[in-house]
Structures are given as structure tokens and as C-alpha cells.
Design an enzyme around this catalytic site. Structure first.
Site, PDB file in Angstrom:
ATOM      1  N   LYS A  13       0.826  -1.212   0.000  1.00  0.00           N
ATOM      2  CA  LYS A  13       0.000   0.000   0.000  1.00  0.00           C
ATOM      3  C   LYS A  13       0.861   1.262   0.000  1.00  0.00           C
ATOM      4  O   LYS A  13       0.553   2.214  -0.691  1.00  0.00           O
ATOM      5  CB  LYS A  13      -0.934   0.031   1.227  1.00  0.00           C
ATOM      6  CG  LYS A  13      -1.964  -1.067   1.262  1.00  0.00           C
ATOM      7  CD  LYS A  13      -2.996  -0.821   2.342  1.00  0.00           C
ATOM      8  CE  LYS A  13      -2.433  -0.833   3.756  1.00  0.00           C
ATOM      9  NZ  LYS A  13      -1.948  -2.146   4.206  1.00  0.00           N
ATOM     10  N   ARG A 156      12.733  -6.199  11.524  1.00  0.00           N
ATOM     11  CA  ARG A 156      11.953  -5.312  12.396  1.00  0.00           C
ATOM     12  C   ARG A 156      10.983  -6.137  13.230  1.00  0.00           C
ATOM     13  O   ARG A 156      10.438  -7.128  12.745  1.00  0.00           O
ATOM     14  CB  ARG A 156      11.142  -4.353  11.517  1.00  0.00           C
ATOM     15  CG  ARG A 156      11.406  -2.906  11.753  1.00  0.00           C
ATOM     16  CD  ARG A 156      10.729  -2.053  10.734  1.00  0.00           C
ATOM     17  NE  ARG A 156       9.295  -2.312  10.618  1.00  0.00           N
ATOM     18  CZ  ARG A 156       8.495  -1.678   9.763  1.00  0.00           C
ATOM     19  NH1 ARG A 156       8.994  -0.774   8.961  1.00  0.00           N
ATOM     20  NH2 ARG A 156       7.225  -1.949   9.701  1.00  0.00           N
ATOM     21  N   ARG A 167      -0.871  -9.857  12.739  1.00  0.00           N
ATOM     22  CA  ARG A 167      -1.398  -8.687  12.013  1.00  0.00           C
ATOM     23  C   ARG A 167      -2.404  -9.118  10.952  1.00  0.00           C
ATOM     24  O   ARG A 167      -3.389  -8.438  10.711  1.00  0.00           O
ATOM     25  CB  ARG A 167      -0.250  -7.903  11.369  1.00  0.00           C
ATOM     26  CG  ARG A 167       0.642  -7.244  12.400  1.00  0.00           C
ATOM     27  CD  ARG A 167       1.793  -6.518  11.762  1.00  0.00           C
ATOM     28  NE  ARG A 167       1.343  -5.331  11.053  1.00  0.00           N
ATOM     29  CZ  ARG A 167       2.123  -4.609  10.253  1.00  0.00           C
ATOM     30  NH1 ARG A 167       3.364  -4.954  10.041  1.00  0.00           N
ATOM     31  NH2 ARG A 167       1.644  -3.544   9.650  1.00  0.00           N
TER      32      ARG A 167
END
Ligand code: AMP
Length: 212
Positions: A13, A156, A167
Site C-alpha cells: 500500500k 523489524r 497482524r
């Protein structure tokens, strides 16, 4: 033009929003980027939200809505904007309506979960300068070492596989209902998010042109 990009984490995105903001001369608003900036600058908001980002869970609606409301009042949004990563829940979509925002189109970038897990699991970042890499798509010159500052690269916290899976679960539960929500308002365009970024961008621009 007032646009929203919808899609799972890792659907690309950010890249698409960047391209569209250039194409249509509109502001790009990424709530994830705004939050990461606050964390980096250690602001009051940054301190409050760090735990949510590290764990890959959603920041509470009131905090996100406030950040977006303030951002949308800025001058560069007058011409239009593309929201990337907002709304992510039905209450956030309703908050946009309360702010008096009428969206033109919502672009849904569709990518299967297993593709997302492969893409995000391959991401690496330099802990010193923040340069992003990918084990398949953007390799450093020397394995796991930053080209710029020779530091060992890291994964990360929110790209760890367990976090990515969490998520995705949150996306299915909290964000996916927005697809039906915007479908019922007749402003949803769905684009397949497989392939390289340029191909996807062409598909989005074509779909927007056809439905202008
Ligand atoms: P992103 O870069 O869009 O994947 O966002 C990174 C993280 O920021 C997410 O995992 C959430 O913790 C938080 N975040 C970004 N946008 C939102 C939103 N609209 N609602 C709640 N949390 C968000």
C-alpha cells in the site's frame, strides 16, 4: 480526488500510495508512517503507541482518528489525498464521515496471506540508518550487511513471522469488513496485488480511469 487504499499489511500500500500521490498531485497520508515518526522523535504520542506497533496490534481508534483529523486539515490536502492504512476499522470509517469527508474511491489491494508472509518475512532493515532491504527483491551487496553503513541488518519487530501472522488475523477480523462496507456504498475497486509494483500501479490507474 479523495482516495483510500485498503489491503492487508505488506500488500504494498505504501509504494502504491506514493505513486498515486505523484500521479494525481494529491497528499499521501500514511498513519503507519506518522506513528513511526512520532516513535522516532519520542513524542508523547510516540510513547503511547510504541507498544501497539511493536506487537502489531491496532492503535485505539480515538488516537488514530485524532491524528487523521488534524492531518486532513492541512493545506496540502485541499487538492485531495490518498489515505494509506486508514481506515482500518468500521468506527474509523465512520469517523471519516463525521469529519465531513466524502471519499471518491476505495482501492482494495487483494493479496493472499501466504504471499504476504513470504514478502514480509524477507524484509530486513539497517538498525543504524533505517535503509530497507529484502532477501529476494532488494538484496544488500554483502549478505545481511547494510550497503550504506556496514551494520548487520535486522528483522523489524513487526516483520517477525509471528507478528505478521497476528497482524493478518487482525486484518481479517477488523479491517476486512470495510470491503463490504465500501462495496455497499458503490465506491470500492478491487485490484489483484500480485506481481511487481509497477504492474499493480498500472492496474490501479486503469481502474480509476474506467470508473472516474
Ligand atoms: P502500517 O505501516 O500501515 O502497516 O502500520 C503500522 C502499525 O501502525 C500497525 O500495525 C498499527 O499498529 C498502527 N496503525 C497504522 N494505521 C492504523 C490505523 N488506521 N488504526 C490502528 N492502528 C494503525
Amino acid at each position: 480526488m479523495r482516495l483510500v487504499l485498503l489491503g492487508p499489511p505488506g500488500a504494498g500500500k505504501g509504494t502504491q500510495a506514493h505513486g498515486l500521490s505523484k500521479q494525481y498531485h494529491i497528499a499521501q497520508i500514511s498513519t503507519g508512517d506518522i506513528f513511526r515518526q512520532h516513535i522516532k522523535q519520542n513524542t508523547e504520542l510516540g510513547k503511547k503507541i510504541q507498544v501497539y506497533l511493536d506487537q502489531g496490534i491496532l492503535v485505539p481508534d480515538e488516537l488514530v482518528n485524532h491524528v487523521v483529523e488534524v492531518r486532513l486539515l492541512q493545506e496540502d490536502c485541499k487538492n485531495g489525498f490518498i489515505l494509506d492504512g486508514f481506515p482500518r476499522t468500521i468506527p474509523q470509517a465512520e469517523a471519516l464521515i463525521s469529519m465531513g469527508i466524502d471519499l471518491d474511491r476505495v482501492i482494495n489491494v487483494d493479496v493472499p496471506d501466504e504471499t504476504i508472509i513470504k514478502r514480509m518475512g524477507g524484509r530486513r532493515v539497517c538498525p543504524a540508518c533505517g535503509a530497507p532491504y529484502h532477501v529476494r527483491y532488494h538484496k544488500p551487496k554483502h549478505k545481511d550487511i547494510c550497503d550504506e553503513c556496514n551494520q548487520p541488518l535486522i528483522i523489524r519487530e513487526d516483520d517477525q513471522e509471528a507478528t505478521v501472522r497476528k497482524r493478518l488475523l487482525i486484518y481479517h477480523e477488523m479491517t476486512k469488513p470495510l470491503i463490504k462496507y465500501y462495496q455497499s456504498k458503490n465506491i470500492l475497486l478491487t485490484v489483484q496485488g500480485m506481481g511487481d509494483a509497477e504492474e499493480i500501479s498500472e492496474k490501479i490507474i486503469e481502474a480509476l480511469g474506467e470508473n472516474a
